[in-house]
Design an enzyme around this catalytic site. Structure first.
Site, PDB file in Angstrom:
ATOM      1  N   ASP A 158       5.465   3.904   2.783  1.00 12.82           N
ATOM      2  CA  ASP A 158       4.279   3.084   3.045  1.00 12.82           C
ATOM      3  C   ASP A 158       3.127   3.475   2.123  1.00 12.82           C
ATOM      4  O   ASP A 158       2.819   4.665   1.967  1.00 12.82           O
ATOM      5  CB  ASP A 158       3.805   3.250   4.490  1.00 12.82           C
ATOM      6  CG  ASP A 158       4.817   2.733   5.502  1.00 12.82           C
ATOM      7  OD1 ASP A 158       5.670   1.916   5.113  1.00 12.82           O
ATOM      8  OD2 ASP A 158       4.743   3.155   6.674  1.00 12.82           O
ATOM      9  N   ASP A 187       8.817   0.379   1.174  1.00 12.87           N
ATOM     10  CA  ASP A 187       8.713  -0.159   2.528  1.00 12.87           C
ATOM     11  C   ASP A 187       7.439  -0.979   2.631  1.00 12.87           C
ATOM     12  O   ASP A 187       7.199  -1.846   1.793  1.00 12.87           O
ATOM     13  CB  ASP A 187       8.770   0.977   3.552  1.00 12.87           C
ATOM     14  CG  ASP A 187       9.067   0.470   4.958  1.00 12.87           C
ATOM     15  OD1 ASP A 187       9.435  -0.708   5.111  1.00 12.87           O
ATOM     16  OD2 ASP A 187       8.937   1.257   5.902  1.00 12.87           O
ATOM     17  N   ASP A 191       1.015  -0.304   7.160  1.00 12.36           N
ATOM     18  CA  ASP A 191       1.724  -0.282   8.439  1.00 12.36           C
ATOM     19  C   ASP A 191       0.939   0.459   9.524  1.00 12.36           C
ATOM     20  O   ASP A 191       0.416   1.564   9.286  1.00 12.36           O
ATOM     21  CB  ASP A 191       3.091   0.377   8.277  1.00 12.36           C
ATOM     22  CG  ASP A 191       4.129  -0.553   7.670  1.00 12.36           C
ATOM     23  OD1 ASP A 191       3.754  -1.654   7.218  1.00 12.36           O
ATOM     24  OD2 ASP A 191       5.321  -0.171   7.654  1.00 12.36           O
ATOM     25  N   ARG A 240       6.044 -10.346   6.207  1.00 10.59           N
ATOM     26  CA  ARG A 240       5.111  -9.434   6.894  1.00 10.59           C
ATOM     27  C   ARG A 240       3.718  -9.455   6.278  1.00 10.59           C
ATOM     28  O   ARG A 240       3.248  -8.477   5.705  1.00 10.59           O
ATOM     29  CB  ARG A 240       5.653  -8.000   6.919  1.00 10.59           C
ATOM     30  CG  ARG A 240       6.999  -7.875   7.591  1.00 10.59           C
ATOM     31  CD  ARG A 240       7.423  -6.420   7.718  1.00 10.59           C
ATOM     32  NE  ARG A 240       8.734  -6.304   8.348  1.00 10.59           N
ATOM     33  CZ  ARG A 240       9.332  -5.154   8.658  1.00 10.59           C
ATOM     34  NH1 ARG A 240       8.705  -4.009   8.385  1.00 10.59           N
ATOM     35  NH2 ARG A 240      10.523  -5.142   9.235  1.00 10.59           N
TER      36      ARG A 240
END
Length: 520
Positions: A158, A187, A191, A240
């Protein structure tokens, strides 16, 4: 390409001698402008305001600054410059910190501001991790190519990750980017999970990634929420943008370009207020996807430009092609909405690191706010890209307003993967190339505009490719100037609606990153 449609809603151990250390500089708040969104709630977000300011040029220096405080909650402002990576980041120990060697660790601490200054701060393959922490501001930095597999790895892949009881975080004017998706080792860019609340992401760029970010790591991780996303650019993302699992999100005035699989994925009872965003060249930009646990949205004033929608069924529940509200969301803080039609322009001028921390005034016009606390004037960041080559050393750099921002553009045939619009988006990472070794690119306006200077900026890796050229008044075909090489070009002030830069020879494929135009 489909016609744009506007749809309203219904309702931071010792430090080695070779490693830079953090040195005290002054007492002042480094952040410019005001905290916005949900980060203003729950007592507000002030970061390191009122604390000592130190300067850091390595990850170890950042950790040293954290560990040198009187306590884990002593306010501190850390001004960062240069490239922070695995080679200059080590674990530092102390009573006021809990750090690690493979990431920037903001763990079990509070009252921190981390801000990029000078010519820029880049966290290269090194993620920023926030855990059991509160009241943190991260501003004006770039985090890039953080991996969870391959080498080196950091932060679970992340760029910025938050978890385990995190409160009141403001992330502003940052650039978060990857170079691919999960199969390439990356990734999420942003997040939030395991009880993270009261967060704002504003005026930032998230790009070139398989995953933009999430709120909640699973369908049972529903303790997150109260997150605001505004004036951000999401570009070249698979999905996302963000993924929401439970909680409340306020998503407004963002620009979404090239979302390949899905966009805002509201699921597991999440509720999103989605206002005045601009979606372009994208698929399934809003809905519930990859689950049968539904989420909800309240929509208003968005523009859907060349957006495609899947047919509903199974675990695919798109909100379109005619998105309608299916819930109502109450927003507890004041905010100003820019019109969706000007979102691409205002976001291109304000979003990301090294943009001077400009914000919108709520009427589609960028402005640089005064510092919110007394102290020395903040250092204005400069772009990290090389300065353009000018035709002669005596030619001054352009000043004033770049008239290309907000204008239109077209040109001769373009190379695959490039775009006419990339020459006026304020982003040196994107560019237009002709289909061959020569070609033309134009800037155009709806009404007559006076221009006397242009600046042709070549993309990184292509400097010197442009050979001879002509600048043409496309209204009447008059040649305003001829010459060779990119850079600043001046000519007699001319009123016109369209001005063309024609490349007539080159030493390699030209890459025009920015075609700037100025009145003087």
């Amino acid at each position: 390409m489909k016609r744009p449609v506007v749809l309203a809603a219904l309702a931071t151990a010792a430090v080695g001698a070779a490693i830079a250390v953090a040195l005290p500089i002054h007492q002042a708040s480094a952040a410019v402008g005001g905290v916005t969104g949900f980060a203003t709630q729950n007592g507000g977000t002030t970061g390191g305001a009122g604390g000592q300011t130190v300067r850091a040029t390595t990850g170890t220096a950042i950790h040293t600054a954290l560990c040198s405080r009187a306590s884990s909650s002593t306010p501190i402002i850390i001004e960062v410059s240069g490239t922070i990576n695995h080679g200059n980041t080590t674990k530092v120990s102390g009573n006021s910190c809990n750090t690690a060697a493979d990431k920037i660790e903001l763990k079990e601490i509070s009252n921190i501001t981390l801000i990029g200054v000078g010519s820029g701060a880049v966290f290269d393959q090194l993620g920023i991790h926030i855990r059991d922490a509160s009241n943190i501001i991260i501003q004006n930095v770039t985090v890039r190519n953080v991996k969870k597999s391959g080498s080196p790895i950091s932060n679970g892949g992340d760029a910025i990750g938050m978890e385990s009881t995190v409160r009141n975080i403001w992330v502003d004017h940052v650039t978060l980017e990857a170079s691919g998706g999960e199969s390439e080792g990356f990734d999420g860019l942003f997040d939030l999970k395991d009880n993270t609340q009261y967060v704002t992401l504003s005026y930032s760029i998230l790009r070139n990634s398989g995953r933009g970010g999430l709120i909640g790591s699973s369908e049972s991780d529903l303790s997150n929420g109260f997150v605001t996303f505004h004036h951000n650019l999401y570009q070249n993302i698979d999905s996302r943008t963000p993924l929401l699992r439970g909680g409340i999100a306020h998503i407004y005035n963002n620009h979404y370009v090239n979302l390949y699989e899905s966009g805002i994925n509201s699921r597991a009872g999440a509720r999103a207020k989605v206002d005045n965003n601009y979606f372009k060249d994208a698929k399934d930009v809003l809905g519930t996807f990859y689950t049968d646990q539904l989420g909800y949205w309240q929509v208003s004033g968005n523009i859907f430009d060349n957006v495609t929608w899947s047919s509903p069924g199974g675990d695919t529940r798109p909100a379109g092609p005619n998105p309608q509200s299916n819930t109502t969301v109450s927003i507890p803080y004041p905010y100003s909405l820019d019109a969706a039609s000007c979102v691409p322009s205002v976001v291109s001028q304000t979003a990301g690191a090294n943009k001077g921390l400009q914000v919108s005034n709520g009427s589609c016009t960028p402005q640089t706010p005064a510092p919110t606390t007394p102290g020395p004037a903040p250092t204005t960041p400069r772009p990290t890209t090389p300065a353009p080559t000018t035709p002669a050393p005596t030619t001054p750099p352009p000043s004033g307003t770049n008239l290309s921002i907000g204008a239109g553009s077209d040109g001769s045939s373009k190379a695959s993967g490039t775009s006419y619009g990339d020459v006026r988006d304020g982003d040196m990472a994107t560019y237009w190339s002709p289909a061959g070794s020569t070609g033309s690119i134009s800037i155009k306006w709806g009404s007559a505009t006076t221009v006397s200077r242009i600046n042709i900026r070549e993309a990184s890796g292509a400097t010197g490719a442009i050979g001879s050229w002509r600048v043409i008044n496309a209204d009447n075909g008059a040649v305003l100037r001829t010459g060779s090489g990119a850079g600043v070009i001046t000519f007699s002030a001319t009123s016109l609606k369209k001005i063309t830069f024609e490349i007539t020879s080159s030493s390699a494929t030209p890459r025009v990153a920015e075609y700037e135009t100025y009145a003087a």
